[in-house]
Design an enzyme around this catalytic site. Structure first.
Site, short mmCIF file in Angstrom:
data_model
loop_
_atom_site.label_atom_id
_atom_site.label_comp_id
_atom_site.label_asym_id
_atom_site.label_seq_id
_atom_site.Cartn_x
_atom_site.Cartn_y
_atom_site.Cartn_z
N LYS A 70 0.83 -1.21 0.00
CA LYS A 70 0.00 0.00 0.00
C LYS A 70 0.86 1.25 0.00
O LYS A 70 0.48 2.26 -0.59
CB LYS A 70 -0.96 0.01 1.20
CG LYS A 70 -2.13 -0.93 1.00
CD LYS A 70 -3.34 -0.49 1.81
CE LYS A 70 -4.51 -1.41 1.54
NZ LYS A 70 -5.67 -1.17 2.38
N LYS A 96 -3.90 -10.69 -7.28
CA LYS A 96 -5.22 -10.99 -6.69
C LYS A 96 -6.28 -10.05 -7.27
O LYS A 96 -5.96 -8.93 -7.69
CB LYS A 96 -5.17 -10.90 -5.17
CG LYS A 96 -5.05 -9.50 -4.61
CD LYS A 96 -5.27 -9.48 -3.10
CE LYS A 96 -5.21 -8.03 -2.63
NZ LYS A 96 -5.38 -7.81 -1.22
N LYS A 130 -10.15 -4.12 -6.35
CA LYS A 130 -10.87 -3.03 -7.03
C LYS A 130 -9.91 -2.05 -7.71
O LYS A 130 -10.32 -1.28 -8.56
CB LYS A 130 -11.80 -2.32 -6.05
CG LYS A 130 -11.10 -1.79 -4.84
CD LYS A 130 -12.11 -1.25 -3.85
CE LYS A 130 -11.46 -0.92 -2.52
NZ LYS A 130 -10.80 -2.04 -1.86
P1 TYM Z 1 -10.54 -6.04 2.88
O1 TYM Z 1 -11.62 -5.05 3.05
O2 TYM Z 1 -9.38 -5.69 2.02
O3 TYM Z 1 -11.12 -7.39 2.31
C1 TYM Z 1 -12.26 -7.99 2.91
C2 TYM Z 1 -12.10 -9.50 2.92
O4 TYM Z 1 -12.01 -9.99 1.56
C3 TYM Z 1 -10.85 -10.82 1.44
N1 TYM Z 1 -10.33 -10.67 0.07
C4 TYM Z 1 -10.18 -11.69 -0.78
N2 TYM Z 1 -10.41 -13.02 -0.65
C5 TYM Z 1 -10.16 -13.79 -1.74
N3 TYM Z 1 -9.68 -13.31 -2.91
C6 TYM Z 1 -9.43 -12.00 -3.09
N4 TYM Z 1 -8.99 -11.55 -4.26
C7 TYM Z 1 -9.68 -11.12 -1.99
N5 TYM Z 1 -9.55 -9.78 -1.81
C8 TYM Z 1 -9.96 -9.53 -0.55
C9 TYM Z 1 -9.89 -10.31 2.50
O5 TYM Z 1 -8.95 -11.29 2.86
C10 TYM Z 1 -10.83 -9.97 3.63
O6 TYM Z 1 -11.14 -11.12 4.40
N6 TYM Z 1 -8.03 -5.58 7.13
C11 TYM Z 1 -9.20 -6.16 6.55
C12 TYM Z 1 -10.49 -5.67 7.20
C13 TYM Z 1 -10.49 -5.84 8.67
C14 TYM Z 1 -10.66 -7.07 9.39
C15 TYM Z 1 -10.57 -6.72 10.76
C16 TYM Z 1 -10.86 -8.38 8.99
C17 TYM Z 1 -10.32 -4.86 9.60
N7 TYM Z 1 -10.36 -5.38 10.84
C18 TYM Z 1 -10.68 -7.69 11.75
C19 TYM Z 1 -10.97 -9.36 9.99
C20 TYM Z 1 -10.88 -9.01 11.36
C21 TYM Z 1 -9.25 -5.75 5.09
O7 TYM Z 1 -8.72 -4.76 4.69
O8 TYM Z 1 -10.02 -6.54 4.30
#
Ligand code: TYM
Length: 335
Positions: A117, A199, A202
């Site tokens: 990032k 991966k 967006k």
């Molecule tokens: P975020 O918002 O980037 O993504 C949300 C969830 O989607 C999963 N994900 C994917 N899984 C499979 N293939 C992909 N291409 C893909 N892209 C995203 C992510 O692994 C995630 O599970 N930091 C976290 C949000 C968060 C969180 C937490 C999660 C904040 N606090 C506490 C669990 C527990 C995040 O940015 O996810």
């Protein structure tokens, strides 16, 4: 309440940083509705995390509400789990400050998502981006969660959360439950349709299928998806040699519940020209009810407000108990 103490607790969140995509859905979110039947579940919109990258305020508000509607449309019944907005429960930020003081600069520097990032946002490498995993650890630990269902890209963050919990417990006794990541075997790393080495995200909209996208746009993206330049041109799961086709097989398997063997047999001798639209159609049919239900829910703002208000109250009750315990342990004088 009695049951809640026996049932294992699950917690997860998604950032309302844009439109929800197929990776978010097939990786973690798809598995959450089955969990609410069995576990004590907390799911939230991670708006505090979202501002580590600059956001338009009006868009962020709209996206947060849309994400809540999508959670419900995907099957998260607010009567059976707690749905809330992260910024509505101040204890997350309060615990995060404390845990910042128990997290090392070196370990945060090793986080791959921080490196990625900061490379992408070179003009805004803010401190929040750096301490992001500490806030995420606070989200998890404050609910004493047993399991955290996420996609593969969040594994490292759950691991640092475990390290922080163990370090804190090592000093003060068993304050935090040490959580386990729950990462599904199929769908945990959905790749971009246009560049299957990376991966689905967006930030690459061409290769990304959004949950609320129109069926014809979804079909177009699948028909144009990059498959492999091998001469074989058959539908076979082999992520090393055939990353594009293998990604489509994963998506098809997740959308239909079929095994890789069944899929290979189904498309035996048929080639990519038949396979790609079939995957597109399976995805369109999976997403159609979710899109329709999201649109219906978004028209009822009063209902959504009721859900997030009730959710924040339930979440805050649990979160404040952990926070009080932590404040006491570190030596803050009670008010
Ligand atoms: P975020 O918002 O980037 O993504 C949300 C969830 O989607 C999963 N994900 C994917 N899984 C499979 N293939 C992909 N291409 C893909 N892209 C995203 C992510 O692994 C995630 O599970 N930091 C976290 C949000 C968060 C969180 C937490 C999660 C904040 N606090 C506490 C669990 C527990 C995040 O940015 O996810």
């Amino acid at each position: 309440m009695e049951n809640a103490t026996v049932k294992k607790r699950i917690l997860s969140g998604i950032q309302p940083s844009g439109r929800l995509h197929l990776g978010n859905y097939l990786g973690p979110l798809r598995h959450w509705p089955e969990m609410i039947e069995e576990f004590d579940c907390y799911f939230f919109m991670a708006d505090l995390h979202t501002i580590t990258v600059r956001q338009n305020p009006a868009d962020l508000r709209r996206q947060t509400l849309t994400l809540l509607a999508q959670y419900i449309a995907c099957g998260l019944d607010p009567e059976k789990c707690v749905l809330f907005i992260q910024s509505h429960v101040p204890a997350h930020s309060q615990l995060s400050w404390v845990l910042n003081c128990y997290t090392m600069f070196g370990e945060l520097s090793r986080m791959t998502q921080f490196k990625d990032k900061s490379a992408k946002n070179a003009d805004n490498i803010n401190a929040g981006l750096f301490t992001y995993p500490v806030l995420m650890a606070s989200d998890i630990l404050i609910y004493q969660a047993d399991m955290v269902p996420v996609g593969e890209d969040q594994r490292q963050h759950v691991e640092i959360c475990r390290d922080i919990a163990n370090r804190f417990n090592g000093i003060y006794g068993d304050v935090f439950k040490v959580p386990e990541p729950y990462i599904a075997k199929v769908g945990a790393r959905i790749k971009s349709l246009s560049a299957p080495a990376s991966k689905m995200s967006k930030s690459q909209p061409d290769g990304c299928v959004f949950l609320l996208e129109k069926p014809e746009d979804i079909m177009r993206k699948f028909k144009r998806s990059v498959t492999d330049s091998d001469t074989e041109r058959c539908v076979r799961y082999d992520p090393e040699e055939k990353p594009g086709v293998s990604n489509l097989i994963q998506i098809y398997a997740s959308a239909t519940g079929k095994t890789f063997d069944e899929i290979e047999a189904e498309f035996d001798g048929k080639g990519y020209g038949v396979f790609k639209p079939a995957v597109g159609e399976a995805v369109v049919e999976t997403l159609r009810p979710i899109r329709e239900e999201t649109e219906r829910l978004l028209a009822d703002k009063a209902y959504l407000e009721g859900v997030y208000r009730a959710g924040a109250e339930k979440a805050a009750y649990v979160a404040n108990r952990t926070l009080s315990k932590v404040y006491k342990k570190v030596g803050f004088l009670a008010r």
